[in-house]
Design a protein around this motif. Structure first.
Motif, PDB file in Angstrom:
ATOM      1  N   SER A 410       0.806  -1.222   0.000  1.00 25.25           N
ATOM      2  CA  SER A 410       0.000   0.000   0.000  1.00 25.25           C
ATOM      3  C   SER A 410       0.837   1.269   0.000  1.00 25.25           C
ATOM      4  CB  SER A 410      -0.937  -0.002   1.209  1.00 25.25           C
ATOM      5  OG  SER A 410      -0.213  -0.170   2.411  1.00 25.25           O
ATOM      6  N   ILE A 411       2.106   1.185   0.376  1.00 23.65           N
ATOM      7  CA  ILE A 411       2.938   2.392   0.385  1.00 23.65           C
ATOM      8  C   ILE A 411       3.526   2.703  -0.988  1.00 23.65           C
ATOM      9  CG2 ILE A 411       3.514   2.106   2.817  1.00 23.65           C
ATOM     10  CD1 ILE A 411       6.255   1.057   1.945  1.00 23.65           C
ATOM     11  N   PHE A 412       3.281   1.831  -1.974  1.00 25.49           N
ATOM     12  CA  PHE A 412       3.850   2.022  -3.308  1.00 25.49           C
ATOM     13  C   PHE A 412       2.840   2.638  -4.276  1.00 25.49           C
ATOM     14  CE2 PHE A 412       6.751  -1.065  -1.494  1.00 25.49           C
ATOM     15  CZ  PHE A 412       7.984  -0.568  -1.906  1.00 25.49           C
ATOM     16  N   SER A 413       2.045   3.564  -3.802  1.00 23.45           N
ATOM     17  CA  SER A 413       1.083   4.250  -4.669  1.00 23.45           C
ATOM     18  C   SER A 413       1.799   4.886  -5.853  1.00 23.45           C
ATOM     19  CB  SER A 413       0.337   5.325  -3.872  1.00 23.45           C
ATOM     20  OG  SER A 413      -0.493   6.084  -4.712  1.00 23.45           O
ATOM     21  N   ARG A 414       1.160   4.777  -7.033  1.00 20.27           N
ATOM     22  CA  ARG A 414       1.713   5.347  -8.265  1.00 20.27           C
ATOM     23  C   ARG A 414       0.682   6.282  -8.879  1.00 20.27           C
ATOM     24  NH1 ARG A 414       6.659   4.693  -8.412  1.00 20.27           N
ATOM     25  NH2 ARG A 414       6.735   4.679 -10.692  1.00 20.27           N
ATOM     26  N   SER A 415       1.127   7.441  -9.326  1.00 24.14           N
ATOM     27  CA  SER A 415       0.206   8.331 -10.025  1.00 24.14           C
ATOM     28  C   SER A 415       0.002   7.815 -11.439  1.00 24.14           C
ATOM     29  CB  SER A 415       0.764   9.755 -10.060  1.00 24.14           C
ATOM     30  OG  SER A 415      -0.154  10.638 -10.640  1.00 24.14           O
ATOM     31  N   THR A 416      -1.251   7.563 -11.808  1.00 25.40           N
ATOM     32  CA  THR A 416      -1.555   6.942 -13.094  1.00 25.40           C
ATOM     33  C   THR A 416      -2.633   7.717 -13.826  1.00 25.40           C
ATOM     34  OG1 THR A 416      -3.244   5.489 -12.137  1.00 25.40           O
ATOM     35  CG2 THR A 416      -0.997   4.656 -12.153  1.00 25.40           C
ATOM     36  N   GLU A 417      -2.838   7.348 -15.073  1.00 26.97           N
ATOM     37  CA  GLU A 417      -3.938   7.838 -15.890  1.00 26.97           C
ATOM     38  C   GLU A 417      -3.956   9.365 -15.943  1.00 26.97           C
ATOM     39  OE1 GLU A 417      -7.581   8.886 -17.377  1.00 26.97           O
ATOM     40  OE2 GLU A 417      -7.822   8.614 -15.213  1.00 26.97           O
ATOM     41  N   CYS A 418      -2.832   9.914 -16.472  1.00 27.15           N
ATOM     42  CA  CYS A 418      -2.676  11.372 -16.635  1.00 27.15           C
ATOM     43  C   CYS A 418      -2.876  12.105 -15.311  1.00 27.15           C
ATOM     44  CB  CYS A 418      -3.651  11.899 -17.694  1.00 27.15           C
ATOM     45  SG  CYS A 418      -3.441  11.151 -19.318  1.00 27.15           S
ATOM     46  N   HIS A 419      -2.449  11.501 -14.218  1.00 27.85           N
ATOM     47  CA  HIS A 419      -2.511  12.068 -12.865  1.00 27.85           C
ATOM     48  C   HIS A 419      -3.927  12.278 -12.358  1.00 27.85           C
ATOM     49  CE1 HIS A 419       1.802  12.428 -12.897  1.00 27.85           C
ATOM     50  NE2 HIS A 419       1.744  13.146 -14.006  1.00 27.85           N
ATOM     51  N   ASN A 420      -4.919  11.677 -13.038  1.00 23.52           N
ATOM     52  CA  ASN A 420      -6.266  11.663 -12.457  1.00 23.52           C
ATOM     53  C   ASN A 420      -6.285  10.708 -11.263  1.00 23.52           C
ATOM     54  OD1 ASN A 420      -9.219  11.966 -12.320  1.00 23.52           O
ATOM     55  ND2 ASN A 420      -9.251   9.859 -13.069  1.00 23.52           N
ATOM     56  N   GLN A 421      -5.737   9.534 -11.450  1.00 22.80           N
ATOM     57  CA  GLN A 421      -5.609   8.567 -10.361  1.00 22.80           C
ATOM     58  C   GLN A 421      -4.250   8.792  -9.690  1.00 22.80           C
ATOM     59  OE1 GLN A 421      -6.160   4.668 -12.094  1.00 22.80           O
ATOM     60  NE2 GLN A 421      -8.063   5.255 -13.109  1.00 22.80           N
ATOM     61  N   ASP A 422      -4.123   9.901  -8.969  1.00 26.38           N
ATOM     62  CA  ASP A 422      -2.805  10.295  -8.463  1.00 26.38           C
ATOM     63  C   ASP A 422      -2.473   9.720  -7.094  1.00 26.38           C
ATOM     64  OD1 ASP A 422      -4.659  11.857  -7.169  1.00 26.38           O
ATOM     65  OD2 ASP A 422      -3.549  13.736  -7.374  1.00 26.38           O
ATOM     66  N   LYS A 423      -3.427   9.056  -6.452  1.00 29.40           N
ATOM     67  CA  LYS A 423      -3.173   8.337  -5.199  1.00 29.40           C
ATOM     68  C   LYS A 423      -4.017   7.071  -5.233  1.00 29.40           C
ATOM     69  CE  LYS A 423      -2.006   7.385  -0.941  1.00 29.40           C
ATOM     70  NZ  LYS A 423      -0.702   6.730  -0.700  1.00 29.40           N
ATOM     71  N   VAL A 424      -3.356   5.925  -5.330  1.00 30.47           N
ATOM     72  CA  VAL A 424      -4.069   4.661  -5.508  1.00 30.47           C
ATOM     73  C   VAL A 424      -3.746   3.721  -4.349  1.00 30.47           C
ATOM     74  CG1 VAL A 424      -4.225   4.886  -8.005  1.00 30.47           C
ATOM     75  CG2 VAL A 424      -2.217   3.793  -7.004  1.00 30.47           C
ATOM     76  N   SER A 425      -4.587   2.698  -4.157  1.00 34.93           N
ATOM     77  CA  SER A 425      -4.508   1.884  -2.941  1.00 34.93           C
ATOM     78  C   SER A 425      -3.517   0.733  -3.023  1.00 34.93           C
ATOM     79  CB  SER A 425      -5.890   1.324  -2.615  1.00 34.93           C
ATOM     80  OG  SER A 425      -6.238   0.267  -3.505  1.00 34.93           O
ATOM     81  N   MET A 426      -3.282   0.198  -4.188  1.00 33.50           N
ATOM     82  CA  MET A 426      -2.499  -1.016  -4.377  1.00 33.50           C
ATOM     83  C   MET A 426      -3.119  -2.210  -3.635  1.00 33.50           C
ATOM     84  SD  MET A 426      -0.077  -0.425  -6.462  1.00 33.50           S
ATOM     85  CE  MET A 426       0.808   0.938  -7.206  1.00 33.50           C
ATOM     86  N   GLY A 427      -4.436  -2.149  -3.409  1.00 36.29           N
ATOM     87  CA  GLY A 427      -5.100  -3.190  -2.640  1.00 36.29           C
ATOM     88  C   GLY A 427      -5.042  -4.561  -3.277  1.00 36.29           C
ATOM     89  N   THR A 428      -5.114  -4.614  -4.606  1.00 37.51           N
ATOM     90  CA  THR A 428      -5.102  -5.918  -5.268  1.00 37.51           C
ATOM     91  C   THR A 428      -3.718  -6.544  -5.208  1.00 37.51           C
ATOM     92  OG1 THR A 428      -6.768  -5.003  -6.728  1.00 37.51           O
ATOM     93  CG2 THR A 428      -5.847  -7.115  -7.350  1.00 37.51           C
ATOM     94  N   ILE A 429      -2.695  -5.734  -5.345  1.00 36.63           N
ATOM     95  CA  ILE A 429      -1.330  -6.254  -5.212  1.00 36.63           C
ATOM     96  C   ILE A 429      -1.090  -6.723  -3.783  1.00 36.63           C
ATOM     97  CG2 ILE A 429       1.114  -5.626  -5.349  1.00 36.63           C
ATOM     98  CD1 ILE A 429       0.372  -3.752  -7.655  1.00 36.63           C
ATOM     99  N   ALA A 430      -1.586  -5.971  -2.801  1.00 34.87           N
ATOM    100  CA  ALA A 430      -1.465  -6.395  -1.399  1.00 34.87           C
ATOM    101  C   ALA A 430      -2.147  -7.737  -1.179  1.00 34.87           C
ATOM    102  CB  ALA A 430      -2.059  -5.336  -0.476  1.00 34.87           C
ATOM    103  N   ALA A 431      -3.342  -7.907  -1.761  1.00 34.33           N
ATOM    104  CA  ALA A 431      -4.069  -9.168  -1.604  1.00 34.33           C
ATOM    105  C   ALA A 431      -3.334 -10.316  -2.278  1.00 34.33           C
ATOM    106  CB  ALA A 431      -5.478  -9.028  -2.163  1.00 34.33           C
ATOM    107  N   ARG A 432      -2.793 -10.054  -3.464  1.00 35.12           N
ATOM    108  CA  ARG A 432      -2.045 -11.106  -4.161  1.00 35.12           C
ATOM    109  C   ARG A 432      -0.765 -11.452  -3.418  1.00 35.12           C
ATOM    110  NH1 ARG A 432      -0.554  -8.392  -8.759  1.00 35.12           N
ATOM    111  NH2 ARG A 432       0.783 -10.177  -9.184  1.00 35.12           N
ATOM    112  N   ASP A 433      -0.087 -10.446  -2.875  1.00 38.27           N
ATOM    113  CA  ASP A 433       1.101 -10.718  -2.057  1.00 38.27           C
ATOM    114  C   ASP A 433       0.734 -11.594  -0.859  1.00 38.27           C
ATOM    115  OD1 ASP A 433       2.770  -9.227  -3.669  1.00 38.27           O
ATOM    116  OD2 ASP A 433       2.905  -7.510  -2.315  1.00 38.27           O
ATOM    117  N   ALA A 434      -0.373 -11.268  -0.208  1.00 39.56           N
ATOM    118  CA  ALA A 434      -0.800 -12.064   0.944  1.00 39.56           C
ATOM    119  C   ALA A 434      -1.100 -13.501   0.531  1.00 39.56           C
ATOM    120  CB  ALA A 434      -2.026 -11.419   1.594  1.00 39.56           C
ATOM    121  N   SER A 435      -1.695 -13.681  -0.655  1.00 39.36           N
ATOM    122  CA  SER A 435      -1.955 -15.043  -1.151  1.00 39.36           C
ATOM    123  C   SER A 435      -0.662 -15.823  -1.313  1.00 39.36           C
ATOM    124  CB  SER A 435      -2.684 -14.977  -2.498  1.00 39.36           C
ATOM    125  OG  SER A 435      -3.960 -14.421  -2.362  1.00 39.36           O
TER     126      SER A 435
END
Length: 516
Positions: A410-435
């Protein structure tokens, strides 16, 4: 099969898992009130379109393109384009159980009535689940806001007849167009907003989180059972789990683990014959303190996961009661990210605990009379045989990899999509890491289960096992045979891992263990 009605009542983690494992069918509510709620949302959107209202993602482009107006005659094509341009997922596909969990999780959110979707869309998702015709979903490509856009596009794409599906088993993958043709079913035509409603949400991360939570419960239970057996095999001191001792540190989950160990070890009897050692090594003495962290965290983990599960988490929301369009950010998966980042640390710590217990079992300098490497060979054959030596190396490798995976996603947020999505959760990556951490820990647990049973048999302690530990030993022996002469143990271990993955221990013995 039992039928789970989705739409009016909040769902639990266990219900999602039951649907994911195809142990129950699903249905939509039959009440007039619920059906009117769904219809009001869809009708309100239709009215806004007739009045030429501006609705994000319906009469505008997506994300940074929200200022791009969509001509009225093209509005109905927009959902199809959304599903198509997001069809760029890569990586390993989600397995059938996980993909089913994703579909039912998305259905749960949409059936709340605040997404503006039609009854026909919800009925098609029910059909997919009950017929076990499930979209093939690549696991990689989501930053967790605006939700799981790319992986969820594979559900939208399948609904419109353009993607592949698992056909009743994970072994057979076919284009859904073939299924529709064979069953004489028309592909769904997505209404305005329905592509966005399907894709802009947290269903993938939440579904994985539900499965991870149940697997973590299995790991907590099995690690406590293994610890009890290892205390016996290593002639440990059961007074480390004394009730008065643990009453002085009021973490309820930790106290529960100590109580289970006391009961399963029959501490009152064992203490009379305890080891002359005043204190065991930490991996035995502090097992409740390690496993108990997860047990004490289950309350807030479940709350985070089930609140997300039972939320309307796309954007915009359509208020079918007050007839309003509500723009917000409920697609943000921060709670799931936090839950999964925390869970993987707890579970990796249990893997490390088990690794240290195995190190004691195989090392003749500290295993209190057990043979080197837990070999069961005769004295004559002893020079040739190495027992669990390589298994201990494997456990060390799996544990090290699990520990390496515990950096918070969750600390690796990346600004994406022309900076519209400038703070993202990384929740799916966190869930996959936990798996991944959970799977590695299940491998550790498989090895420790075999080693603990081997050690008990080497010490001739079978008659000292109580009912619960005897049940656990029998469960392990369904996959493992005592190692006398060296042999490959891969199949024994993999069979146990597969059974952990299906929660067999919980399913078979949960009620007995809870009573204990």
């Amino acid at each position: 099969m039992q039928v789970l009605v989705i739409g009016e009542q909040a769902l639990t983690i266990e219900q999602i898992v039951a649907v994911a494992q195809y142990r129950c069918h699903v249905a939509l509510p039959a009440t007039a009130e619920w059906r009117q709620l769904i219809q009001h949302g869809a009708d309100f959107l239709d009215q806004l379109l007739e009045d030429e209202g501006v609705i994000y993602g319906v009469t505008t482009g997506y994300g940074d393109s929200c200022l791009v107006e969509i001509p009225t005659h093209q509005v109905h094509e927009l959902p199809l384009h959304l599903s198509r341009f997001h069809g760029c997922g890569l990586g390993q596909n989600l397995d059938l159980i996980t993909a089913r969990a994703v579909v039912v999780t998305r259905l749960c959110s949409l059936a709340r009535g605040y997404s503006g979707v039609s009854l026909a869309l919800l009925e098609r998702l029910v059909w997919m689940l009950n017929e076990n015709i499930i979209p093939v979903i690549p696991s990689e490509g989501s930053v967790g806001a605006s939700g799981d856009l790319t992986p969820l596009s594979y559900i939208a794409g399948a609904l419109v007849g353009e993607r592949d599906v698992y056909l009743q088993s994970q072994q057979k993958i076919v284009p859904i167009a073939e299924v529709y043709a064979e069953q004489k079913i028309e592909a769904l035509v997505l209404r305005p907003k329905e592509g966005l409603a399907l894709m802009n949400g947290t269903a993938v991360m939440t579904a994985i989180a539900c499965l991870n939570y149940k697997k973590a419960e299995q790991i907590s239970l099995s690690s406590t059972l293994v610890t009890a057996m290892n205390v016996l095999a290593l002639e440990g001191n059961p007074s480390h789990f004394d009730e008065v001792l643990f009453a002085q540190k009021p973490h309820q989950g930790q106290q529960q683990i100590a109580a289970q160990l006391r009961h399963w070890l029959n501490s009152e009897v064992q203490t009379a014959h305890q080891s002359p050692r005043l204190q065991d090594r930490y991996s035995l003495r502090c097992a409740p303190h390690v496993i108990g962290v997860f047990e004490d965290s289950k309350v807030w983990l479940r709350q985070f996961i089930e609140n997300e599960l039972n939320s309307s988490n796309d954007n915009p929301l359509i208020d079918p009661i007050n007839l309003r369009v509500l723009h917000g950010g409920h697609f943000y998966g921060g709670h799931i990210a936090q839950a999964m980042d925390s869970l993987k640390i707890m579970i990796a710590n249990i893997a490390d605990l088990m690794d240290r217990q195995l190190a004691q079992l195989v090392d003749h300098k500290m295993n209190h009379g057990l043979p080197r490497n837990l070999t069961g060979s005769s004295l004559e054959r002893l020079p040739l045989n190495h027992g669990f030596k390589a298994v201990q190396i494997g456990v060390s490798a799996w544990t090290a990899e699990a520990l390496k995976q515990t950096v918070a996603a969750s600390i690796f947020s990346r600004s994406t999509e022309c900076h519209n999505q400038d703070k993202v959760s990384m929740g799916t990556i966190a869930a996959r890491d936990a798996s991944r951490v959970i799977l590695l820990t299940e491998q550790v647990m498989a090895a420790l289960s075999c080693a603990a049973v081997q050690a008990i048999q080497l010490k001739g302690l079978n008659t000292q096992l109580g009912q619960v530990l005897t049940q656990f030993q029998q469960w392990v022996l369904e996959s493992f045979t005592f190692v006398e002469e060296d042999r490959p143990l891969q199949q024994d271990l993999q069979h146990l891992v597969d059974r952990f993955e299906q929660f067999d221990l919980l399913n078979d013995h949960d009620q007995q263990l809870k009573r204990s």
